[in-house]
Write a protein that holds these residues in place. Structure first.
Motif, PDB file in Angstrom:
ATOM      1  N   THR B 337      -2.665 -15.197   8.702  1.00 49.40           N
ATOM      2  CA  THR B 337      -2.499 -14.148   7.687  1.00 49.40           C
ATOM      3  C   THR B 337      -3.598 -13.104   7.819  1.00 49.40           C
ATOM      4  O   THR B 337      -3.347 -11.899   7.734  1.00 49.40           O
ATOM      5  N   LEU B 338      -4.822 -13.577   8.047  1.00 47.77           N
ATOM      6  CA  LEU B 338      -5.938 -12.634   8.217  1.00 47.77           C
ATOM      7  C   LEU B 338      -5.694 -11.717   9.411  1.00 47.77           C
ATOM      8  O   LEU B 338      -5.955 -10.514   9.351  1.00 47.77           O
ATOM      9  N   SER B 339      -5.157 -12.309  10.468  1.00 46.87           N
ATOM     10  CA  SER B 339      -4.853 -11.517  11.656  1.00 46.87           C
ATOM     11  C   SER B 339      -3.766 -10.491  11.359  1.00 46.87           C
ATOM     12  O   SER B 339      -3.845  -9.320  11.751  1.00 46.87           O
ATOM     13  N   GLN B 340      -2.737 -10.951  10.607  1.00 46.48           N
ATOM     14  CA  GLN B 340      -1.643 -10.041  10.222  1.00 46.48           C
ATOM     15  C   GLN B 340      -2.172  -8.883   9.378  1.00 46.48           C
ATOM     16  O   GLN B 340      -1.780  -7.727   9.554  1.00 46.48           O
ATOM     17  N   LEU B 341      -3.069  -9.223   8.454  1.00 55.44           N
ATOM     18  CA  LEU B 341      -3.623  -8.202   7.574  1.00 55.44           C
ATOM     19  C   LEU B 341      -4.412  -7.167   8.366  1.00 55.44           C
ATOM     20  O   LEU B 341      -4.361  -5.964   8.081  1.00 55.44           O
ATOM     21  N   ASN B 342      -5.115  -7.648   9.371  1.00 46.56           N
ATOM     22  CA  ASN B 342      -5.889  -6.743  10.215  1.00 46.56           C
ATOM     23  C   ASN B 342      -4.961  -5.763  10.930  1.00 46.56           C
ATOM     24  O   ASN B 342      -5.203  -4.559  10.974  1.00 46.56           O
ATOM     25  N   SER B 343      -3.858  -6.303  11.480  1.00 43.25           N
ATOM     26  CA  SER B 343      -2.887  -5.443  12.172  1.00 43.25           C
ATOM     27  C   SER B 343      -2.249  -4.466  11.188  1.00 43.25           C
ATOM     28  O   SER B 343      -2.030  -3.291  11.501  1.00 43.25           O
ATOM     29  N   GLN B 344      -1.939  -4.993  10.005  1.00 38.58           N
ATOM     30  CA  GLN B 344      -1.279  -4.158   9.001  1.00 38.58           C
ATOM     31  C   GLN B 344      -2.183  -2.995   8.580  1.00 38.58           C
ATOM     32  O   GLN B 344      -1.710  -1.885   8.364  1.00 38.58           O
ATOM     33  N   GLN B 345      -3.482  -3.275   8.488  1.00 42.28           N
ATOM     34  CA  GLN B 345      -4.441  -2.227   8.115  1.00 42.28           C
ATOM     35  C   GLN B 345      -4.374  -1.079   9.123  1.00 42.28           C
ATOM     36  O   GLN B 345      -4.357   0.092   8.747  1.00 42.28           O
ATOM     37  N   THR B 346      -4.302  -1.441  10.397  1.00 43.92           N
ATOM     38  CA  THR B 346      -4.220  -0.426  11.455  1.00 43.92           C
ATOM     39  C   THR B 346      -2.912   0.352  11.343  1.00 43.92           C
ATOM     40  O   THR B 346      -2.883   1.584  11.407  1.00 43.92           O
ATOM     41  N   TYR B 347      -1.810  -0.405  11.125  1.00 41.04           N
ATOM     42  CA  TYR B 347      -0.490   0.239  11.013  1.00 41.04           C
ATOM     43  C   TYR B 347      -0.455   1.220   9.839  1.00 41.04           C
ATOM     44  O   TYR B 347       0.051   2.339   9.952  1.00 41.04           O
ATOM     45  N   LEU B 348      -1.015   0.766   8.689  1.00 45.71           N
ATOM     46  CA  LEU B 348      -0.990   1.619   7.492  1.00 45.71           C
ATOM     47  C   LEU B 348      -1.799   2.897   7.716  1.00 45.71           C
ATOM     48  O   LEU B 348      -1.421   3.965   7.233  1.00 45.71           O
ATOM     49  N   GLY B 349      -2.904   2.770   8.455  1.00 48.02           N
ATOM     50  CA  GLY B 349      -3.706   3.953   8.765  1.00 48.02           C
ATOM     51  C   GLY B 349      -2.901   4.959   9.566  1.00 48.02           C
ATOM     52  O   GLY B 349      -2.922   6.161   9.294  1.00 48.02           O
ATOM     53  N   GLN B 350      -2.124   4.452  10.548  1.00 47.34           N
ATOM     54  CA  GLN B 350      -1.287   5.347  11.366  1.00 47.34           C
ATOM     55  C   GLN B 350      -0.167   5.943  10.531  1.00 47.34           C
ATOM     56  O   GLN B 350       0.181   7.116  10.651  1.00 47.34           O
ATOM     57  N   GLU B 351       0.405   5.101   9.654  1.00 41.28           N
ATOM     58  CA  GLU B 351       1.505   5.548   8.794  1.00 41.28           C
ATOM     59  C   GLU B 351       1.046   6.683   7.876  1.00 41.28           C
ATOM     60  O   GLU B 351       1.772   7.649   7.644  1.00 41.28           O
ATOM     61  N   LYS B 352      -0.176   6.551   7.385  1.00 42.95           N
ATOM     62  CA  LYS B 352      -0.743   7.574   6.494  1.00 42.95           C
ATOM     63  C   LYS B 352      -0.873   8.902   7.237  1.00 42.95           C
ATOM     64  O   LYS B 352      -0.538   9.969   6.697  1.00 42.95           O
ATOM     65  N   ILE B 353      -1.304   8.827   8.484  1.00 39.42           N
ATOM     66  CA  ILE B 353      -1.443  10.048   9.291  1.00 39.42           C
ATOM     67  C   ILE B 353      -0.075  10.679   9.520  1.00 39.42           C
ATOM     68  O   ILE B 353       0.107  11.886   9.392  1.00 39.42           O
ATOM     69  N   THR B 354       0.919   9.819   9.820  1.00 39.88           N
ATOM     70  CA  THR B 354       2.278  10.315  10.056  1.00 39.88           C
ATOM     71  C   THR B 354       2.807  11.034   8.818  1.00 39.88           C
ATOM     72  O   THR B 354       3.383  12.127   8.901  1.00 39.88           O
ATOM     73  N   LEU B 355       2.595  10.400   7.639  1.00 39.88           N
ATOM     74  CA  LEU B 355       3.102  10.997   6.400  1.00 39.88           C
ATOM     75  C   LEU B 355       2.378  12.301   6.080  1.00 39.88           C
ATOM     76  O   LEU B 355       3.003  13.266   5.628  1.00 39.88           O
ATOM     77  N   THR B 356       1.077  12.328   6.318  1.00 39.74           N
ATOM     78  CA  THR B 356       0.321  13.556   6.052  1.00 39.74           C
ATOM     79  C   THR B 356       0.809  14.680   6.959  1.00 39.74           C
ATOM     80  O   THR B 356       0.974  15.822   6.524  1.00 39.74           O
ATOM     81  N   THR B 357       1.062  14.334   8.219  1.00 34.94           N
ATOM     82  CA  THR B 357       1.588  15.332   9.159  1.00 34.94           C
ATOM     83  C   THR B 357       2.954  15.832   8.695  1.00 34.94           C
ATOM     84  O   THR B 357       3.243  17.032   8.722  1.00 34.94           O
ATOM     85  N   GLN B 358       3.773  14.867   8.237  1.00 36.44           N
ATOM     86  CA  GLN B 358       5.114  15.231   7.745  1.00 36.44           C
ATOM     87  C   GLN B 358       4.998  16.177   6.550  1.00 36.44           C
ATOM     88  O   GLN B 358       5.726  17.174   6.451  1.00 36.44           O
ATOM     89  N   GLN B 359       4.069  15.867   5.635  1.00 40.32           N
ATOM     90  CA  GLN B 359       3.902  16.704   4.438  1.00 40.32           C
ATOM     91  C   GLN B 359       3.428  18.107   4.807  1.00 40.32           C
ATOM     92  O   GLN B 359       3.867  19.091   4.220  1.00 40.32           O
TER      93      GLN B 359
END
Lengths: 458, 401
Positions: B337-359
């Motif tokens: 789970t800790l490993s998953q959370l680490n990956s998810q943190q990275t994914y969410l960071g990229q997702e945030k950039i994508t959404l900001t670019t979209q906005q």
């Protein structure tokens, strides 16, 4: 042909040139007067004198004045003015409604996201009193956002009721003035004269009336006859028929004709038409969707509360309070719980359980009875308000451009050209000077003639 | 076509060009192409959806961070428990050595008691006020010292409880047994009496939930007494029934080295992505009781060291080894789970950039485009004004002097 005849002819020329200069002067003076129609002096050849089988001209006479009008263009301008005023009325209202739905820190969409974020945050620490209080605060903020949006729309409706009353008052004043001009114009026309200034005034009043409501214009021997879109008479001959206002069962100001018949629905153009359309169609549609969103959202939240248990182990009670009917839900929605412990986060009765919060979070991604998720429903509402405002803006701009073109066309027919009038002035001045020279010459001839006997006697 | 007054046309043209200039200036100063809904209704609506997604990503990021901290706390406790169990095995192995004197075994037992206290401390680890291994009953420490006997607050010699005393419907009485590691939960229904509770306890004994001999009786002072009738078996009893009152352990009835689990098996999940939730706790019963009773096995080794044979010590040590194996297995999903959370943190960071670019693409405007628009609008406006200045004063009268 005698000198006296020549003198009479020269004096006629002086009179004609003088009258033409007067018309030119009038045109120049009114070059910037709204509604003014340029006039022309109608000069025509005087009846010739027959002497000894010879026909000898008698110069020129002033036959009258002629205003240069284009009735078709005027009618088109009146129609376009009605369209533009209607669009402007809608645009004005929508521009005041738009900020309510524009993304800010307080709009419904932002507050809805904040509420779901607070629930998600609570799931991490379901026993945290700060996290529980944050959910209540976010719920209160969302309820306030709904209340504010609803209040903005209903306030707008009330303001438009006042606008309807003001428009009707102005319409009645204008129809009275138009009707008062009809007998005078009818008299002028009966005597074969040009309507001139009176007709200009009446056209200008009709144009002002067109900015207020939809009118159909018919020219008759008794002057202009005006009716609303559905045939309700406003002006017939010297009579004007006043519109009245009354408060309808829904609290909205209704427009009645002189017989008391409700003609509100038939008024579709002009400021009054645009105002009524905004008040009776656009705002109720937006408000209805807002009420539906508030009602369905609150109902889902209350249902999620009911499936869980609060911190005391009791079944969850309503989260929001909403009216029993959908109408008015956005304006009346408020928080039903004020104690953070009453948030039904638990699914097993343990205070540390967050099992039921998934039911709250699911609301964000589950379609409401309307068929859309809360976020999509709000986005659709935002699109609708934006689209209505955009369309009204486009219509207003298009009408303004069209009106500009029509006015340019009318000005090319009826407008005063200073250059043209300056040239006319020179022409008529020269004509006057020439005629005066003729008079002077005849005077000299008369003097010579008169002195002929005196010289012989001497 | 006659051309008469050019002023209205000029005014209209100037108004149009100044409006365009104002729009261009606003775009440069705000960096926004859409400043009100009517500028682009479709983009405005999409912006609502994008901002909602952005808010979710922000919250998922916060959740991921919080859950990671929680998991790291749990993992740290796991690590300590593993260390403690290895120490216990070492002590057990040493104690099983036949050459050890009785005094040395007592000393080893004492040392093991200290380790047990440390394990109980780890099992009762709290994160931000919530007990990590208590299941969803996270407001109370999950492992509580057990006693043989509990008595009710209600009931006295003058006003004794009886088997016919009615219980409050909906009330809950629970008995956690340190030996079996299980809990009996009795929820009173309408019409239930003390006798109903007695029957339920009897049924729980028969089912193995409670140790043999556990029973509820009305004692000499008229109170309800729930006892194991075995000095080695400890229980923890709680009740919110008004007719019984609070259940308290009888003084002196505490069972040494016995701890009952009073938490539950509830597992909380927290959403850390649109379609991703992670369990935020491992219930204490699953970790310390099922598959290998960690607490019980340590208590067993202490007893064996204190009074048992080398065979007993060896058996008790083997039980701890089994418990250690179980605990180690339970740690694997936590680390995953800790490993998953680490990956998810990275994914969410990229997702945030994508959404900001979209906005930005929805309602924003690039500086280059805004500057070009402004330059164009200025040029048009200047041209319009110059044209007006050139043509408006021109009349025939100017030439008739």
């Amino acid at each position: 042909m005698s000198l006296s005849t020549s003198l009479t002819s020269a004096v006629n020329s002086l009179n004609a040139a003088s009258a033409a200069i007067q018309v030119t002067n009038d045109n120049i003076a009114n070059a910037n007067t709204p509604g003014y129609t340029r006039k022309m002096a109608i000069l025509q050849e005087a009846e010739p004198t027959n002497e000894n089988n010879l026909s000898i001209g008698n110069g020129v006479v002033l036959a009258g004045y002629q205003s240069v009008r284009d009735e078709l263009l005027q009618t088109r301008i009146q129609q376009e003015t009605q369209s533009q005023s209607g669009a402007n009325a809608q645009l004005s209202s929508l521009q005041q409604i738009q900020p309510t739905f524009t993304t800010s820190t307080q709009d419904i969409g932002t507050q809805m996201s904040a509420l779901f974020a607070s629930i998600s945050s609570l799931s991490v620490n379901p026993t945290g009193s700060a996290a529980r209080q944050a959910v209540l605060t976010a719920g209160q903020n969302l309820a306030t956002a709904f209340n504010t949006a609803s209040n903005s729309l209903t306030t707008q409706e009330s303001g438009l009721n006042t606008q309807v009353t003001q428009d009707v008052t102005q319409i009645n004043q204008l129809t009275q003035q138009i009707a008062a001009l009809n007998p005078q114009l009818a008299q002028l026309k009966a005597s074969g004269q040009d309507g001139g200034t009176l007709e200009d005034q009446q056209s200008q009043l009709v144009l002002q009336l067109s900015a207020l409501t939809s009118v159909a214009v018919t020219n008759t021997d008794d002057g202009v006859t005006l009716t609303t879109g559905n045939g309700t008479p406003l002006v017939v001959g010297s009579n004007s028929f006043a519109l009245q206002t009354a408060t309808g069962s829904n609290g909205a100001t209704q427009v009645l004709d002189q017989d008391g018949t409700n003609v509100t629905g038939s008024l579709t153009a002009g400021d009054l038409g645009g105002t009524i359309q905004t008040r009776d169609q656009i705002i109720p549609t937006v408000l209805g969707q807002l009420d539906t969103l508030a009602n369905q959202f609150a109902t889902r939240f209350n249902a999620a509360q009911a499936t869980g248990l609060d911190q005391n182990g009791n079944a969850g009670t309503n989260f929001f309070t909403i009216p029993t009917t959908v109408a008015g839900s956005a304006g009346a929605i408020k928080m039903a719980v004020s104690d953070p412990a009453l948030i039904a986060a638990s699914s097993d009765g343990s205070s540390g359980s967050n099992g039921n919060l998934a039911n709250f979070s699911a609301i964000q991604t589950t379609a409401l009875p309307s068929g859309k998720t809360p976020g999509d429903m709000y986005a659709s509402l935002v699109y609708q308000v934006g689209s209505l405002a955009s369309n009204a803006n486009a219509e207003s701009s298009a009408s303004a451009a069209s009106l500009m073109q029509l006015n340019t066309q009318l000005a090319s027919v009826s407008g005063v050209s200073i250059d043209e009038e300056s040239a006319n002035l020179i022409t008529y001045q020269q004509a006057y000077e020439a005629a005066a020279r003729v008079v002077s010459t005849i005077q000299s001839l008369f003097a010579v003639t008169m002195s002929m006997g005196t010289a012989a006697a001497a | 076509m006659r051309v008469t007054n050019m002023v209205p046309a000029m005014q209209y043209a100037m108004q149009q060009s100044q409006q365009a200039l104002s729009t261009a200036l606003q775009q440069v100063s705000t960096g926004l192409r859409v400043s009100q809904l009517s500028d682009d209704p479709s983009a405005s609506a999409n912006m609502v959806t994008s901002l909602s997604a952005s808010a979710s990503v922000d919250q998922f990021t916060t959740n991921t961070s919080a859950v990671t901290s929680l998991m790291q706390t749990a993992d740290s406790a796991f690590s300590s428990v593993v260390t403690s169990l290895n120490s216990a095995i070492t002590i057990g192995t040493e104690g099983a050595n036949g050459t050890e004197s009785a005094a040395n075994r007592q000393a080893l037992a004492l040392q093991l008691q200290g380790i047990l206290q440390a394990v109980i401390g780890q099992a009762n680890t709290a994160y931000q006020g919530a007990f990590v291994f208590a299941g969803s009953a996270s407001t109370m420490p999950p492992f509580v010292a057990a006693s043989t006997t509990y008595t009710s607050a209600q009931g006295s010699a003058a006003s004794p409880l009886a088997v016919t005393t009615g219980l409050t419907a909906g009330s809950v009485t629970s008995i956690s047994d340190a030996t079996t590691g299980k809990t009996m939960v009795f929820k009173a229904a309408a019409g239930d009496t003390v006798a109903t509770l007695q029957t339920a306890i009897g049924d729980a004994v028969a089912a193995g939930t409670l140790s043999a001999g556990t029973a509820a009786t009305i004692n000499g002072t008229g109170q309800l007494e729930i006892a194991t009738n075995n000095s080695a078996n400890g229980i923890v009893v709680s009740s919110n029934d008004a007719a019984l009152g609070a259940m308290t352990a009888t003084a002196g009835s505490e069972v040494a080295n016995a701890y009952a689990y009073v938490g539950n098996s509830g597992v909380n999940s927290v959403q850390v992505g649109d379609a991703m939730s992670v369990a935020t706790n491992v219930p204490g019963d699953q970790l310390f009781l099922s598959g290998g009773n960690v607490i019980g096995s340590m208590g067993g080794l202490i007893s064996a060291l204190q009074s048992g044979t080398t065979t007993d010590i060896g058996a008790a040590t083997s039980a701890i080894s089994a418990a250690l194996t179980h605990v180690t297995q339970q740690r694997v999903p936590l680390d995953n789970t800790l490993s998953q959370l680490n990956s998810q943190q990275t994914y969410l960071g990229q997702e945030k950039i994508t959404l900001t670019t979209q906005q930005n693409s929805l309602v924003g405007i690039s500086l280059a485009e805004a500057a070009t628009n402004l330059s164009q609008a200025e040029l048009t406006n200047n041209a319009t004004l110059a044209a007006a200045a050139k043509s408006m004063p021109q009349t025939l009268l100017d030439y008739l002097k």
